[in-house]
Each structure stands twice: as structure tokens, then as C-alpha cells.
Design an enzyme around this catalytic site. Structure first.
Site, short mmCIF file in Angstrom:
data_model
loop_
_atom_site.label_atom_id
_atom_site.label_comp_id
_atom_site.label_asym_id
_atom_site.label_seq_id
_atom_site.Cartn_x
_atom_site.Cartn_y
_atom_site.Cartn_z
N LYS A 111 0.86 -1.19 0.00
CA LYS A 111 0.00 0.00 0.00
C LYS A 111 0.89 1.23 0.00
O LYS A 111 2.04 1.17 0.41
CB LYS A 111 -0.87 0.01 1.26
CG LYS A 111 -2.10 0.87 1.17
CD LYS A 111 -3.23 0.12 0.49
CE LYS A 111 -4.53 0.87 0.56
NZ LYS A 111 -5.67 -0.02 0.32
P1 NAD Z 1 -13.15 7.83 -2.17
O1 NAD Z 1 -12.05 8.79 -2.15
O2 NAD Z 1 -13.84 7.54 -3.45
O3 NAD Z 1 -14.28 8.29 -1.12
C1 NAD Z 1 -13.99 8.59 0.22
C2 NAD Z 1 -15.25 9.14 0.86
O4 NAD Z 1 -14.99 9.31 2.26
C3 NAD Z 1 -15.67 10.52 0.32
O5 NAD Z 1 -17.09 10.58 0.22
C4 NAD Z 1 -15.22 11.46 1.42
O6 NAD Z 1 -15.97 12.67 1.50
C5 NAD Z 1 -15.43 10.60 2.64
N1 NAD Z 1 -14.68 11.08 3.79
C6 NAD Z 1 -13.40 11.53 3.82
N2 NAD Z 1 -13.09 11.97 5.04
C7 NAD Z 1 -14.19 11.76 5.81
C8 NAD Z 1 -14.50 12.01 7.16
N3 NAD Z 1 -13.59 12.57 7.93
N4 NAD Z 1 -15.73 11.67 7.61
C9 NAD Z 1 -16.66 11.13 6.79
N5 NAD Z 1 -16.42 10.87 5.49
C10 NAD Z 1 -15.21 11.19 5.01
O7 NAD Z 1 -12.57 6.50 -1.50
P2 NAD Z 1 -13.03 4.99 -1.73
O8 NAD Z 1 -12.24 4.42 -2.83
O9 NAD Z 1 -14.52 4.93 -1.75
O10 NAD Z 1 -12.49 4.30 -0.39
C11 NAD Z 1 -13.22 4.37 0.83
C12 NAD Z 1 -12.66 3.33 1.79
O11 NAD Z 1 -12.77 2.04 1.21
C13 NAD Z 1 -11.19 3.49 2.16
O12 NAD Z 1 -11.01 3.07 3.50
C14 NAD Z 1 -10.49 2.53 1.23
O13 NAD Z 1 -9.24 2.09 1.71
C15 NAD Z 1 -11.50 1.40 1.20
N6 NAD Z 1 -11.40 0.54 0.02
C16 NAD Z 1 -11.55 1.05 -1.23
C17 NAD Z 1 -11.48 0.19 -2.33
C18 NAD Z 1 -11.71 0.65 -3.74
O14 NAD Z 1 -11.77 -0.19 -4.63
N7 NAD Z 1 -11.88 1.94 -3.99
C19 NAD Z 1 -11.22 -1.18 -2.12
C20 NAD Z 1 -11.10 -1.66 -0.82
C21 NAD Z 1 -11.19 -0.79 0.24
#
Ligand code: NAD
Length: 426
Positions: A111
Site C-alpha cells: 500500500k
Molecule cells: P473515495 O475517495 O472515493 O471516497 C472517500 C469518501 O470518504 C468521500 O465521500 C469522502 O468525502 C469521505 N470522507 C473523507 N473523510 C471523511 C471524514 N472525515 N468523515 C466522513 N467521510 C469522510 O474512496 P473509496 O475508494 O470509496 O475508499 C473508501 C474506503 O474504502 C477506504 O477506506 C479505502 O481504503 C476502502 N477501500 C476502497 C477500495 C476501492 O476499490 N476503492 C477497495 C477496498 C477498500
């Protein structure tokens, strides 16, 4: 906002180590292998300069932590966020090792990311940052060595820039063989149909398996979701398709609520026209952030950042099940409280693994010169995730433990086997 970033930095590595040690004790993990798995194989930190639009130069700090590759190349996302540092990258890399192993993929865990707030930079600046970061990582990444993917604030477009930059550094007749250096690319640039929705889809497959286990239906269940980005939107979309009702959403701008239900597509359209934020959506009322977790619902999906559920707010949770879309959203103490209260937790290393499983499909597609259809992707994903849920249930029963510890035992066992069979060089 500041407190959340601070909590993230302090807790994630403690959290993942606590989870690892708990499972290692219970499964009586071989002590030499425990030592190896307690530390990452390598940690790369790069400082790289980028010219900004106004002509000034800023030096950025980027990281890539490669936790373990006993089962195959390192695999895991790149995050653009102010909270990115070496500790968070270590924690997230270790989680990736367990996630890929549990899913039965031929990958290890890695990561990384860049410490920045992407909202402060123009699209052209983000392109130069992404390309220069890729260049700075050099051969520390590679299609058969370490394969990044999108994560918080990184997009398919950025993955295409990474692929293009990496390929441009190779000799002419080698170039096209390297598109699988990164997954999560747009479909036109070698990406996989459905990779965009795979993590959210997987969260819903996990919830369907949970509902099936309890012989209940998701239809009519009320859910709240923290984070309305890639994972949050798609999970909401597929959950409402199952008949569940989205009543509350929180993102970085605040929290909104509508007891009658919020339409995920309408909210997405609104947020696109509102700088990516949900507050101000007319079909809802804004509520204070500290009331969000106390909303009366059956399902809670944290899909934002790590360590959001702690002893400070865990008592407020009303949901019967928490499906961890985010990585590490519940800290160790809050986890113990929830398990003691009998709330089901579908653990992150399983629940959000749809993304890495689809990334594996994309990698295979690029490597073999194939093109998979959306239906093929989603049905293969569903089979893989439903099978893993069965394994978790079986291991939880055999060890008389909770689902998270059981998922860890399954994941660690596979890595342990690889070491035991291969031995330690020299
Ligand atoms: P993203 O950047 O698309 O979205 C993140 C969201 O979190 C946004 O809506 C943002 O406004 C919100 N956010 C940020 N800070 C915040 C806070 N302090 N309080 C409340 N909301 C807040 O990210 P994503 O790709 O959707 O990833 C979200 C989570 O899922 C992360 O933990 C990531 O590691 C995990 N994840 C993502 C994937 C993927 O394929 N994108 C895969 C596995 C895990």
C-alpha cells in the site's frame, strides 16, 4: 476534520497488529513465521519535485510499503490524503496481505500514497504529481512485482497516467507488455468492465451472505453509510437494488438524513455538481456529525477512512450488522465492545475484497490479452466472495471465535503454508 486525521495516524498500525496477534495466538502460528509477518518486507519513501501551475515547485512525500509477497506480487492501492504517512501505509499494506490471501489470490500485500489534499491542486497538477510519483517509484513497482490500484482520492484516470508513465520508461518493444503494472484503469485504457463498482458490489454480496446466514432478507432494512465515494456510492446503489433503504449518509462535508429514503443516484448527481460533497442535498435534512452513528437502522456501512468507530462513539451504534467497506474503520477497543454486544461485524479483509478480486481479473485480462464482460466479472466475484464467507463461518465455529479473527486465521494459514513448504532462504 483534524481530529479524524490524528486518530487515523495514531491507531491503524496498533489496530492491525492487535488483530494479527489475536489470531496468531489462537491458531498457534509458527513463531518464526510470526516474526516474519510482523514487519513489512520493504518500505520505500520518496520525495519528489513537481512544478505547479503558477511556476513554483513543491516537493511531495510519497510512500510504498511492501508487506509480504510469499503468495505472489505485492498488491494494493495508492491513496492521496493528508493522513498518508509511513505508519498508515504499513498498516494498510499488512491488511492487503490478509485480504489477498483470504480471497485465495496469487498476491501479497502492499500500500502507499502521497501525503496531500488533492482538492488543493488542479487536474493538470494532479497529473504531474501522479506521473512524477510513478517515475520516483521506478522499478519498485512492476506488473510481476508490485501492482498498485485506486484507493481514497485516486481515480481510474490516475491509474491510466501511472500505466502510461511506467510503460514510457520501458524500451519500445517491451512497452505494451506492461499495462498490468496497475489495475483500476478506465476501460478504454485496459481496465476491466465493473472494476469501478466491484468493491461496493462485494460489500453487498457480503451482506447478502450475512442475511442468508440469518435467514432474513435485506429488503426493507434501513442502512446508513459513512463515505459517499467509490465504495459508498456503489454499495448504496446495490443495497437499494436489494430493497434496502438508505436513510443517512456522512461524508467529509457533513451528515444528511431522510427517514423516507435517499436515492443514491440522485445524491451522486447532486454531489457531482457540488464539488463532490453531499451536504445541501434538497431531499434530506442536514444533521450534526455526532448524531450520525446513533441513527436508528439495521445496517451500518463505514466506507470512508480508518478508526472512525472508537470508544467515543461505539455506544451510539444501533445497527445489527456493520459491513466494513473501509479498511480498519473500527478500532480494537470498539471492536471488542461490539463483539461483546453481539453485533455482527463483517470484517474489512473480507467485506471490501471485491475491489482486489476484480483487480486480479483485470490483471489476468491484460496479461492474457482477454476482454471480460460485466456479467462475467460480477458473477465470478459473487462466487468467490460467497465461498470465502462460508470459510469464515466454518473457521469461526472451529475456533469458537468472532468472524474477524476467523478471517485472519484463514488468511494467515495460507501464508504460513507457503513459508513452511518453501523454507527460509538461504
Ligand atoms: P473515495 O475517495 O472515493 O471516497 C472517500 C469518501 O470518504 C468521500 O465521500 C469522502 O468525502 C469521505 N470522507 C473523507 N473523510 C471523511 C471524514 N472525515 N468523515 C466522513 N467521510 C469522510 O474512496 P473509496 O475508494 O470509496 O475508499 C473508501 C474506503 O474504502 C477506504 O477506506 C479505502 O481504503 C476502502 N477501500 C476502497 C477500495 C476501492 O476499490 N476503492 C477497495 C477496498 C477498500
Amino acid at each position: 476534520m483534524k481530529t479524524i486525521v490524528k486518530k487515523q495516524k495514531m491507531g491503524m498500525i496498533d489496530n492491525v497488529m492487535h488483530q494479527f496477534n489475536q489470531a496468531a495466538d489462537l491458531m498457534q502460528l509458527n513463531s518464526s513465521i510470526r516474526k516474519i509477518l510482523s514487519a513489512p518486507n520493504s518500505e520505500i519513501t520518496v520525495n519528489f519535485p513537481v512544478k505547479l501551475d503558477d511556476g513554483s515547485v513543491e516537493v511531495f512525500k510519497g510512500y510504498r510499503v511492501q508487506h509480504n509477497n510469499a503468495l505472489g506480487p505485492y498488491k494494493g492501492g495508492l491513496r492521496y490524503h493528508e493522513s498518508v504517512d509511513i505508519d498508515s501505509a504499513r498498516a494498510l499494506a499488512m491488511w492487503m496481505t490478509w485480504k489477498t490471501s483470504l480471497a485465495g489470490l496469487p498476491y501479497g500485500g502492499g500500500k502507499g500514497g502521497v501525503q496531500l489534499d488533492p482538492k488543493k491542486y488542479s487536474n493538470a497538477e494532479l497529473e504531474r504529481i501522479t506521473r512524477r510519483f510513478t517515475y520516483a517509484l521506478g522499478d519498485n513497482i512492476g506488473p510481476e512485482h508490485d501492482i498498485p490500484a485506486p484507493d481514497v482520492n485516486t481515480t481510474p484516470q490516475m491509474m491510466a497516467w501511472i500505466a502510461d508513465t511506467y510503460m514510457s520508461t520501458k524500451s519500445t518493444n517491451e512497452r505494451t507488455k506492461h499495462a498490468h503494472v496497475v489495475t483500476g484503469k478506465p476501460v478504454g485504457a485496459g481496465g476491466l468492465e465493473g472494476r469501478d463498482r466491484a468493491t461496493g458490489y462485494g460489500v453487498v454480496v457480503a451482506l447478502k451472505a450475512w442475511a442468508n446466514h440469518h435467514s432474513i432478507s435485506l429488503s426493507g432494512k434501513r442502512f446508513i453509510i459513512q463515505g459517499f465515494g467509490n465504495v459508498g456510492f456503489w454499495a448504496s446503489n446495490f443495497l437499494t437494488e436489494e430493497g434496502a433503504i438508505l436513510i443517512g449518509v456522512q461524508d467529509a462535508s457533513g451528515s444528511i438524513y431522510n427517514e423516507q429514503g435517499i436515492d443514491p443516484s440522485q445524491l451522486l448527481n447532486f454531489s457531482k455538481s457540488n464539488g463532490g460533497f453531499i451536504t445541501g442535498f434538497s431531499e434530506s435534512n442536514q444533521i450534526p456529525n455526532d448524531l450520525f452513528f446513533s441513527l436508528n437502522c439495521e445496517i451500518l456501512v463505514p466506507a470512508a477512512l480508518g478508526n472512525q468507530i472508537t470508544l467515543e462513539n461505539v455506544h451510539e451504534i444501533q445497527a445489527q450488522v456493520i459491513a466494513e467497506g473501509a479498511n480498519g474503520p473500527i478500532d480494537a477497543e470498539a471492536n471488542d465492545f461490539l463483539v461483546g454486544k453481539g453485533i455482527d461485524i463483517i470484517p474489512d479483509i473480507y467485506c471490501n475484497s471485491g475491489g482486489v478480486i476484480a483487480s486480479y481479473f483485470e490483471w489476468l485480462q491484460n496479461r492474457n490479452g482477454e476482454i471480460w464482460s460485466l456479467e462475467e466479472v460480477l458473477s465470478k466475484l459473487e462466487i468467490k466472495m460467497t465461498t470465502s464467507f462460508g470459510k469464515i463461518l466454518k473457521t469461526a465455529k472451529a475456533h469458537n471465535t468472532d468472524w474477524r479473527t476467523a478471517a485472519y486465521i484463514e488468511a494467515i494459514s495460507r501464508v504460513e503454508q507457503a513459508y513452511l513448504q518453501r523454507g527460509i532462504f538461504p
